[in-house]
Design a protein around this motif. Structure first.
Motif, short mmCIF file in Angstrom:
data_model
loop_
_atom_site.label_atom_id
_atom_site.label_comp_id
_atom_site.label_asym_id
_atom_site.label_seq_id
_atom_site.Cartn_x
_atom_site.Cartn_y
_atom_site.Cartn_z
N ASN A 22 -6.82 -7.72 1.09
CA ASN A 22 -5.54 -7.03 0.95
C ASN A 22 -5.38 -6.43 -0.44
OD1 ASN A 22 -2.94 -6.14 1.81
ND2 ASN A 22 -2.09 -7.82 0.60
N SER A 39 -7.78 -3.45 -0.72
CA SER A 39 -7.37 -2.28 0.06
C SER A 39 -6.11 -1.66 -0.53
CB SER A 39 -7.19 -2.63 1.53
OG SER A 39 -6.09 -3.50 1.69
N ASN A 40 -5.18 -2.50 -1.01
CA ASN A 40 -3.99 -1.95 -1.66
C ASN A 40 -4.38 -1.10 -2.87
OD1 ASN A 40 -2.33 -3.22 0.13
ND2 ASN A 40 -1.53 -4.75 -1.31
N LYS A 51 -5.69 2.19 -1.77
CA LYS A 51 -4.63 3.03 -1.18
C LYS A 51 -3.76 3.67 -2.23
CE LYS A 51 -2.83 -0.01 1.76
NZ LYS A 51 -2.04 -0.64 2.85
N GLY A 70 0.93 -7.50 4.26
CA GLY A 70 -0.22 -8.03 3.52
C GLY A 70 0.14 -8.94 2.37
#
Ligand SMILES: Nc1ncnc2c1ncn2[C@@H]1O[C@H](COP(=O)(O)OP(=O)(O)OP(=O)(O)O)[C@@H](O)[C@H]1O
Ligand SMILES: [Mg+2]
Lengths: 400, 202
Positions: A297, A300-301, A304, A363
């Motif tokens: 998480n 990926s954060n 992003k 998340g």
């Protein structure tokens, strides 16, 4: 005390009209309590106005008569016996409203001429004056207190019922969520499988336009599955049903695995993960899969919310007694007004439907719950426009 | 420490149990069900030790009823239970319960009456023993920790108290509490002297 006994004398030695005329008699008549005095011969020697009103027995009708003559219905009752012990043994007694439902036959006149029984609390006290024993009986009208507690009782019962109903609803809600999510997951998994096969071309080449549509369907099915898994996780955490297999975990190995898994995701956002600082061979107290979930998480954060071409830096370092893993991005940062809500469920800085990044806002709340369960922590430092560093702290543990 | 002989102890225990029997009869009649009361143990202890009995076992709050006594002996009589037990006693005896965490005003009053009945029974059996008059005051509801109740740290922690265990038998449960007579030292001496007279006369 001296003047007190004089007063007693003036009232008790000459019963009749004169006691009401004395100053002390007047004071007693003004009292908001029922007061009467019994002497050692069990005769009533004082009777205030409150008693006269509530009993409808005038002072002249009771003075000089015995307690039993005035209240024949109380013979053998507790109130009669405590008067006896007050006179003989000089003990004081209390008779509560709750344990003595009806004490004296006393009534209040209320407006409409209707008379209501007075709820009473009674105290009985020994008094000695000039070597003689008396017993003072004081009656308090506790009707307001009884009514107050009746209201309290009703309110408390209602609150209890409401609480039960709320618990019932919340149990139903969580059962419903978890059942529905489970039911959705099975067909979705098979849809994703089928779509995956179709878009991979094993079922035959697809026209470009169709392929585009199929891959949109594929991506969105994927997203839905993630969402459902997250919801199931939250549900498990909240109901305490999430299982943890805690043991020494090789942190660097898990981290490398997480980086590898997120590589395609990073490429999609055109960022580069850089493992900057490491602690070779360090073992931490964790559940491997759950730790992986948290790292995924954070990685990926960071991807992003980074601009294209940026780096995401990962550091492993000692932080006091804990081991810290930092994920540092050079992205948008987190707006101040959002920072306090970031670990809440479904919270996203950009709540609009038009936001460009995927995700559901679950998340970080899952990550926080996981870290706490493992005896660790999670936090961040951020500067708007410059970037964000999310970090987790985990306990070190001797390797297996 | 103040020691009493086994004979003295047995004698006091017996007298107190007789008076507890009559207090239990009064309570049973009031609430319309069987209430049992007994005094299984009697001891003379410094206040500090009495307070410790509460604070060590559970430093939770105690609550109960106190009344002062004067005349042949001077001091305070206390009936104490762990706070939640007081709640249990009152609610079992009253039957009609209010689902709130602490005693309501009326329930406190009821507890005062229960304590009053028990303490009066004890005080009057002591008065009978001394064949002297003891005047008791009205009961008051109190709550606090052991040290608060026994006024520890006020310089009187070494004063002796007469410490009685009290068993309260209700419905299917039995609840243990304590009765303490905090008497001044001359009162205590006089009490023991009378006790010996009584025993010798037997
Ligand atoms: N590195 C970051 N930089 C800027 N904002 C962030 C960063 N990490 C998280 N946020 C903000 O916090 C929100 C919540 O993050 P969280 O991981 O809980 O949910 P999500 O990534 O939106 O969805 P999910 O993780 O459930 O797929 C994000 O939507 C974003 O607004
Ligand atoms: Mg996320």
């Amino acid at each position: 005390m001296h003047s007190d006994s004089n007063a007693l004398n003036s009232i008790t030695t000459e019963p009749g009209a004169s006691d009401a005329d004395s100053l002390f008699g007047k004071v007693l008549d003004l009292s908001e309590h029922g007061l009467f005095l019994v002497d050692s011969a069990r005769k009533i020697v004082l009777w205030n106005e409150w008693m006269a009103q509530a009993s409808s027995l005038a002072r002249g009708d009771v003075i000089g008569r015995t307690f039993n003559e005035v209240f024949p219905e109380l013979a053998g009752k507790r109130v009669a016996s405590v008067i006896e012990t007050a006179l003989d043994m000089r003990t004081a007694s209390l008779l509560s409203r709750s344990l003595n439902k009806s004490l004296f036959p006393l009534f209040s006149a209320n407006g409409g001429g209707e008379r209501k029984r007075i709820e009473q609390s009674v105290i009985v006290k020994p008094i000695q004056c000039d070597g003689r024993n008396y017993c003072l009986v004081q009656i308090t009208d506790v009707t307001p207190m009884v009514q107050r507690e009746e209201v309290l009782r009703v309110l408390a019962r209602e609150a209890e019922a409401a609480q039960k109903a709320a618990e019932e609803i919340s149990r139903f809600k969580s059962e419903f969520t978890s059942t529905v999510s489970h039911e959705l997951r099975t067909p979705l998994t098979s849809i994703r499988g089928s779509l995956g096969l179709v878009s991979s071309g094993v079922m035959g080449e697809l026209p470009l336009e169709v392929n585009k549509l199929v891959s949109i369907a594929c991506n969105n099915t994927e997203r839905l599955l993630f969402l459902i898994n997250d919801i199931l996780d939250i549900d498990k955490i909240e109901s305490g049903k999430m299982d943890f297999v805690i043991g020494p975990v090789d942190l660097m190995a898990v981290l490398r695995q997480a980086l590898e898994a997120n590589q395609p995701y990073g490429e999609q956002y055109k960022i580069r993960y850089v493992l900057n600082q490491v602690m070779a061979g360090v073992a931490v107290r964790a559940d491997t899969d759950r730790l992986m979930q948290v790292l995924n998480n954070l990685l990926s954060n960071a991807a992003k919310f980074s601009p294209e071409g940026a780096e995401v830096e990962i550091n492993v370092l000692q932080n006091g007694a804990m081991i810290r893993v930092e994920v540092k991005d050079f992205g948008t940062g987190i707006p101040l007004q959002f920072q306090s809500r970031i670990f809440e469920k479904f919270s996203q800085a950009d709540g609009s439907d038009t936001r460009k990044t995927g995700g559901t806002g679950l998340g970080l709340s899952i990550s926080k719950a996981i870290m706490e369960k493992m005896g660790g922590g999670i936090g961040f430092e951020t500067e708007e426009g410059k970037g964000t560093t999310f970090y987790i702290d985990i306990c070190e543990m001797a390797p297996a | 420490m103040f020691e009493i002989t086994d004979i003295q102890r047995d004698y006091i225990t017996e007298i107190l149990n007789i008076s507890m029997g009559s207090a239990a009869a009064v309570l049973s009649e009031m609430v319309g069900e069987e209430v049992g009361l007994s005094v299984p143990e009697v001891a003379f202890l410094p206040r500090r030790v009495a307070a410790d009995q509460f604070d060590l076992n559970n430093s939770a709050k105690m609550s109960g009823v106190t009344q002062s006594v004067s005349g042949a002996i001077n001091g305070d009589a206390l009936l104490m239970f762990p706070e939640e037990k007081t709640l249990t006693i009152v609610r079992i005896l009253l039957g009609d319960t209010v689902p709130v965490e602490s005693l309501t005003e009326m329930e406190q009053e009821a507890m005062c009456e229960i304590g009053n009945i028990i303490l009066n029974a004890i005080v009057s059996s002591v008065a009978n023993l001394l064949q002297k008059e003891i005047v008791s005051s009205l009961p008051r509801f109190i709550s606090g920790t052991g040290s608060e109740i026994y006024a520890i740290n006020t310089g009187c922690e070494d004063d002796l108290v007469m410490f009685l265990k009290v068993g309260f038998g209700l419905e299917s449960q039995s609840i243990n509490g304590h009765v303490t007579l905090m008497l001044n030292v001359p009162s205590l001496r006089e009490f023991i002297a009378h006790l010996d007279e009584k025993i010798n006369a037997l």
